[in-house]
Design an enzyme around this catalytic site. Structure first.
Site, mmCIF file in Angstrom:
data_model
loop_
_atom_site.group_PDB
_atom_site.id
_atom_site.type_symbol
_atom_site.label_atom_id
_atom_site.label_comp_id
_atom_site.label_asym_id
_atom_site.label_seq_id
_atom_site.Cartn_x
_atom_site.Cartn_y
_atom_site.Cartn_z
ATOM 1 N N ALA A 20 0.899 -1.104 -0.084
ATOM 2 C CA ALA A 20 -0.139 -0.105 -0.178
ATOM 3 C C ALA A 20 0.814 1.384 0.127
ATOM 4 C CB ALA A 20 -0.877 -0.129 1.175
ATOM 5 N N GLU A 41 9.631 3.589 6.759
ATOM 6 C CA GLU A 41 9.323 2.107 7.217
ATOM 7 C C GLU A 41 9.977 1.904 8.498
ATOM 8 O OE1 GLU A 41 7.519 -0.693 6.229
ATOM 9 O OE2 GLU A 41 8.605 -1.585 7.756
ATOM 10 N N GLN A 42 9.359 1.028 9.334
ATOM 11 C CA GLN A 42 9.754 0.600 10.761
ATOM 12 C C GLN A 42 10.844 -0.248 10.550
ATOM 13 O OE1 GLN A 42 6.549 -0.608 13.422
ATOM 14 N NE2 GLN A 42 6.265 -2.494 12.069
ATOM 15 N N ARG A 115 5.258 -12.623 -3.370
ATOM 16 C CA ARG A 115 5.388 -11.322 -2.763
ATOM 17 C C ARG A 115 6.332 -10.333 -2.824
ATOM 18 N NH1 ARG A 115 0.539 -11.970 1.234
ATOM 19 N NH2 ARG A 115 1.190 -10.040 1.979
ATOM 20 N N TYR A 223 -0.802 -22.385 -6.380
ATOM 21 C CA TYR A 223 -0.418 -21.935 -7.712
ATOM 22 C C TYR A 223 0.924 -21.590 -7.845
ATOM 23 C CZ TYR A 223 -0.991 -17.486 -4.592
ATOM 24 O OH TYR A 223 -0.884 -16.700 -3.567
ATOM 25 N N ASP A 306 -4.037 -2.477 4.153
ATOM 26 C CA ASP A 306 -4.934 -3.166 5.107
ATOM 27 C C ASP A 306 -5.128 -2.373 6.514
ATOM 28 O OD1 ASP A 306 -4.908 -5.402 4.055
ATOM 29 O OD2 ASP A 306 -3.322 -6.562 5.269
HETATM 30 P P1 FAD Z 1 1.603 -4.407 5.068
HETATM 31 O O1 FAD Z 1 2.065 -5.556 4.198
HETATM 32 O O2 FAD Z 1 1.334 -4.971 6.723
HETATM 33 O O3 FAD Z 1 2.469 -3.218 5.229
HETATM 34 C C1 FAD Z 1 2.514 -2.188 6.313
HETATM 35 C C2 FAD Z 1 4.091 -1.879 6.466
HETATM 36 O O4 FAD Z 1 3.947 -0.754 7.333
HETATM 37 C C3 FAD Z 1 5.053 -2.831 7.042
HETATM 38 O O5 FAD Z 1 6.017 -3.066 6.181
HETATM 39 C C4 FAD Z 1 5.324 -2.368 8.445
HETATM 40 O O6 FAD Z 1 6.599 -2.827 8.885
HETATM 41 C C5 FAD Z 1 5.078 -0.943 8.386
HETATM 42 N N1 FAD Z 1 4.716 -0.094 9.664
HETATM 43 C C6 FAD Z 1 3.801 -0.730 10.262
HETATM 44 N N2 FAD Z 1 3.624 0.436 11.522
HETATM 45 C C7 FAD Z 1 4.389 1.098 11.289
HETATM 46 C C8 FAD Z 1 4.889 2.651 11.775
HETATM 47 N N3 FAD Z 1 4.244 2.983 13.039
HETATM 48 N N4 FAD Z 1 5.870 3.344 11.320
HETATM 49 C C9 FAD Z 1 6.678 3.061 10.142
HETATM 50 N N5 FAD Z 1 6.026 1.855 9.450
HETATM 51 C C10 FAD Z 1 5.088 1.002 9.844
HETATM 52 N N6 FAD Z 1 -3.899 -10.075 -1.484
HETATM 53 C C11 FAD Z 1 -4.004 -10.106 -2.706
HETATM 54 O O7 FAD Z 1 -4.230 -8.913 -3.596
HETATM 55 N N7 FAD Z 1 -3.924 -11.309 -3.262
HETATM 56 C C12 FAD Z 1 -3.726 -12.638 -2.724
HETATM 57 O O8 FAD Z 1 -3.650 -13.554 -3.227
HETATM 58 C C13 FAD Z 1 -3.581 -12.453 -1.151
HETATM 59 N N8 FAD Z 1 -3.588 -13.707 -0.527
HETATM 60 C C14 FAD Z 1 -3.346 -13.341 0.917
HETATM 61 C C15 FAD Z 1 -3.160 -14.595 1.705
HETATM 62 C C16 FAD Z 1 -3.215 -14.563 3.056
HETATM 63 C C17 FAD Z 1 -3.153 -15.771 3.737
HETATM 64 C C18 FAD Z 1 -3.328 -13.297 3.749
HETATM 65 C C19 FAD Z 1 -3.117 -13.292 5.193
HETATM 66 C C20 FAD Z 1 -3.252 -12.304 2.865
HETATM 67 C C21 FAD Z 1 -3.426 -12.157 1.480
HETATM 68 N N9 FAD Z 1 -3.832 -10.993 0.704
HETATM 69 C C22 FAD Z 1 -4.007 -10.989 -0.711
HETATM 70 C C23 FAD Z 1 -3.610 -9.807 1.211
HETATM 71 C C24 FAD Z 1 -2.585 -9.000 1.087
HETATM 72 O O9 FAD Z 1 -1.512 -9.687 1.794
HETATM 73 C C25 FAD Z 1 -2.421 -7.522 2.223
HETATM 74 O O10 FAD Z 1 -3.807 -6.948 1.680
HETATM 75 C C26 FAD Z 1 -1.505 -6.679 1.739
HETATM 76 O O11 FAD Z 1 -0.179 -7.282 1.871
HETATM 77 C C27 FAD Z 1 -1.524 -5.407 2.666
HETATM 78 O O12 FAD Z 1 -0.456 -4.706 2.318
HETATM 79 P P2 FAD Z 1 -0.275 -3.025 3.027
HETATM 80 O O13 FAD Z 1 1.092 -2.306 2.624
HETATM 81 O O14 FAD Z 1 -1.604 -2.574 3.528
HETATM 82 O O15 FAD Z 1 0.284 -3.713 4.663
#
Ligand code: FAD
Length: 413
Positions: A20, A41-42, A115, A223, A306
């Site tokens: 994201a 990024e933490q 990923r 897959y 997320d």
């Molecule tokens: P995250 O990947 O959690 O990234 C958040 C980042 O913020 C991390 O790097 C963290 O270290 C950092 N952070 C947190 N707090 C702080 C702070 N205070 N200061 C600085 N940095 C911070 N999605 C799909 O589209 N297709 C799929 O097939 C799919 N399969 C999945 C299978 C499973 C089993 C699961 C659990 C999820 C799946 N997903 C899939 C969902 C997908 O993995 C998530 O929606 C996605 O990774 C979310 O990304 P994000 O960047 O929002 O969060």
């Protein structure tokens, strides 16, 4: 136009370097190179956990739009078919052609990818531009001011900006504080995942397919990833939160633990599970579907990925929605050199995004009940899949992608 990095039109801070955060920074950098972007990024380095991810054509189109089609083609796999099978006896319940059929229908392919490969692709694209990226920087809190936002790091460092995007994932404490709605809750489902080289998989495993196995109170998906050389395997079972685990995801697990909760499954699935060398465990947490745009934006703070809309992975769309959030924001930005009214922009963006994200969250949850069905519901599911297979498995409302704010006349903005 010549840009003077000393005089950016605005300063944007992105918190979190997952899909994201990287996606949002890239979307803004592509649309507005005159906005000074800082991403914090933490973790000590940018990375992703070792597992696969499916990318529907809606997500692939976003990557294509950012000019990443060739880079994606080098590392992703492009399965030809989705097969849905019953986990107990192996019967094929339904299939959906992917490959050329999806490309033709949605103007982008269905991809499966490791990923880390997707993460690297976004990071490299971002690093080509002027965005300032920092690791080892945890944001502790935000100070909201009338004309800006200041993020305070856990080391006390101040990061002033005109706007902040929270992309800090499901365990975002900044979101909880901003919206005052508590922590995510355990779904009652636990995912086990593993990876293996395709050459080590049993011969019964198709190389160019997404296969979903549906069983009572469980399902599995496998897959190809890494340009088709590895296989990603995920099993989801219902059960209590594993004892002694801190909240979060990605804990060590053993095949014994998985088999204990799984019960008997078809021999082909069993043979695949036996071939996976190492398992990791993810207790799945979530939130209720979004209730309105206020959960996406408050003043100068936007929440995405997320952090805003965690969902069960049963529509395989969590990261896809994060990428769509980012893309839509990029499409809403005013042209280069124009001032950005951040509160107004984020309000408009929130109105474009929240209902689609809420729908995907609810459909993901509903899919879980259908995948894990028992008794009459299971009988109805199997019959419906036999009669309507592709029509049930295709998702035109989703795969056609998000609406384009620039294409809308008098739209929701
Ligand atoms: P995250 O990947 O959690 O990234 C958040 C980042 O913020 C991390 O790097 C963290 O270290 C950092 N952070 C947190 N707090 C702080 C702070 N205070 N200061 C600085 N940095 C911070 N999605 C799909 O589209 N297709 C799929 O097939 C799919 N399969 C999945 C299978 C499973 C089993 C699961 C659990 C999820 C799946 N997903 C899939 C969902 C997908 O993995 C998530 O929606 C996605 O990774 C979310 O990304 P994000 O960047 O929002 O969060």
């Amino acid at each position: 136009m010549a840009l003077n990095p000393q005089q950016p039109v605005a300063r944007l801070l992105v918190v979190g370097g997952g899909m994201a955060g990287l996606g949002a920074a890239l979307a803004v950098q592509r649309a507005r190179p005159d906005v000074a972007i800082t991403l914090l990024e933490q973790a000590p380095e940018f990375s992703e956990i070792g597992a696969g991810i499916q990318l529907g054509p809606n997500a692939v189109r976003v990557l294509h739009d950012w000019g990443l089609a060739e880079a994606l083609a080098r590392v992703a796999a492009f399965p030809q078919r989705l097969s849905v099978r019953r986990a107990t006896d192996g019967v094929t319940l339904g299939t959906l052609p992917l490959g050329a059929a999806v490309q033709q229908r949605y103007a982008a392919p269905y991809a499966t990818i490791h990923r880390a490969d997707l993460h690297t692709l976004l990071l490299r694209a971002l690093q080509e531009g002027p965005a300032a990226l920092y690791t080892g920087q945890r944001v502790q809190r935000l100070e909201l001011q009338p004309d800006g936002v200041c993020a305070v790091g856990s080391d006390g460092q101040l990061w002033p900006a005109d706007a902040v995007l929270l992309a800090d994932g499901i365990w975002s404490t900044l979101r909880s504080r901003l919206l005052g709605d508590g922590a995510p809750v355990f779904s009652g489902h636990v995912a086990y995942r593993g990876l293996l080289p395709l050459k080590d998989a049993p011969t019964s495993v198709p190389h160019e397919e997404v296969v979903a196995w549906l069983g009572p109170r469980l399902h599995g998906v496998h897959y190809p990833v890494r340009a088709g050389t590895w296989l990603n395997v995920v099993l989801v079972v219902e059960g209590p939160l594993p004892q002694g685990e801190p909240p979060g995801w990605d804990h060590e697990a053993t095949r014994g633990q998985l088999l204990q909760v799984l019960g008997p499954v078809h021999r082909e699935l069993q043979a695949l599970l036996d071939a996976v060398p190492q398992w990791r465990q993810w207790p799945l947490f979530g939130r209720a579907p979004m209730r309105g745009p206020h959960e996406h934006a408050r003043g100068r703070v936007g929440v995405l990925g997320d952090a805003a809309h965690p969902m069960r992975p049963y529509l395989a769309q969590g990261a896809a929605m994060a990428l769509e959030d980012a893309w839509t924001l990029g499409r809403l930005l005013p042209p280069v050199a124009q001032p950005v009214d951040w509160p107004l922009l984020l309000q408009r963006w929130a109105r474009w995004r929240w209902a689609r994200n809420a729908r995907v969250q609810s459909r993901s949850r509903r899919n879980g009940s259908i995948f894990h069905a028992q008794g009459l519901l299971r009988w109805g599911r199997d019959l419906a899949l036999a009669l309507l297979g592709p029509r049930l498995l295709d998702q035109p409302w989703l795969y056609a992608g998000p609406p384009d704010p620039r294409a809308a006349v008098g739209g929701q903005g």
